[in-house]
Design a protein around this motif. Sequence first.
Motif, short mmCIF file in Angstrom:
data_model
loop_
_atom_site.label_atom_id
_atom_site.label_comp_id
_atom_site.label_asym_id
_atom_site.label_seq_id
_atom_site.Cartn_x
_atom_site.Cartn_y
_atom_site.Cartn_z
N THR A 104 33.80 39.30 31.01
CA THR A 104 33.12 39.62 32.22
C THR A 104 33.48 38.32 33.17
O THR A 104 33.44 38.18 34.29
CB THR A 104 31.64 39.56 32.34
OG1 THR A 104 31.16 38.44 31.69
CG2 THR A 104 31.30 40.82 31.69
N SER B 295 35.82 32.91 37.46
CA SER B 295 35.68 34.28 37.99
C SER B 295 34.31 35.00 37.31
O SER B 295 34.57 35.09 35.96
CB SER B 295 37.10 34.96 37.81
OG SER B 295 36.90 36.28 37.96
N ASP C 11 32.74 38.73 36.82
CA ASP C 11 32.88 40.34 37.27
C ASP C 11 31.77 41.03 36.36
O ASP C 11 32.25 41.49 35.25
CB ASP C 11 34.22 40.71 36.96
CG ASP C 11 34.30 42.18 37.62
OD1 ASP C 11 33.36 42.79 38.18
OD2 ASP C 11 35.31 43.03 37.26
N ASP D 126 32.40 46.79 42.03
CA ASP D 126 32.10 45.62 42.52
C ASP D 126 33.19 44.38 42.08
O ASP D 126 33.73 44.48 41.18
CB ASP D 126 30.78 44.81 42.32
CG ASP D 126 29.82 45.53 42.67
OD1 ASP D 126 29.63 46.03 43.76
OD2 ASP D 126 28.49 45.22 42.03
N ALA D 127 33.82 43.85 43.23
CA ALA D 127 34.92 42.97 42.94
C ALA D 127 34.54 41.62 42.29
O ALA D 127 33.09 41.20 42.32
CB ALA D 127 35.64 42.41 44.38
N PRO D 128 35.22 40.99 41.26
CA PRO D 128 34.80 39.79 40.64
C PRO D 128 34.60 38.72 41.79
O PRO D 128 35.06 38.77 43.11
CB PRO D 128 36.08 39.38 39.94
CG PRO D 128 36.90 40.51 39.99
CD PRO D 128 36.61 41.38 41.07
#
Length: 186
Positions: A39, A58, A60, A67-69
């Motif tokens: 993630t 990043s 996610d 949902d975008a990272p």
Amino acid sequence: MKKFKLSILAAIAITGLVFTGCSSDDDAPTIVNEEEVITTLSVTLVPTAGGNTITLVSRDLDGDGPDAPVVTVSGNLAANATYTGAVAVLNETETPADNITLEVVEEDLEHQFFFTVGGGLNITTDGFNLDSEGNILGTTFNVTTGAASSGTYTVALVHEPTKPNTGVADAGGETDIEVTFNVTIQ
């Protein structure tokens, strides 16, 4: 005659089940190596001559969800500087977070991190740590910046790459995670 045919067919069916139902216990079970859930990818850059540590992250948390990272860079890199870098990958859907980096290091022959520069960013990445056969693993590395510039810095973790290779283009394998960061050197 019908009872005799039915008895023979029943005997054949039972014999078939007995022979197919029994198997050799000598067969080793197949070990399943489940693909890890990643993630979060985090890159930490520590300046060797003083200054601010920069982190590129990043996150996610919903994986393949809608949902975008969330991609962040904590600040600008200094021009003409050297940084010691480390990359970490986590599964933050678990509590506490599972540090997938430990698995990457343990299975070093099956993984490699790649770092790609784009858009005119004046940066080089080298000094990678190596796997157990002397090929690049890339969980630790050095970053050297040049003159002021901006562009992209892409970090990718590839599973089962061909080693040695000249970069991600000829590595093959499967990409576990790839993140592009917008970076500025000033």
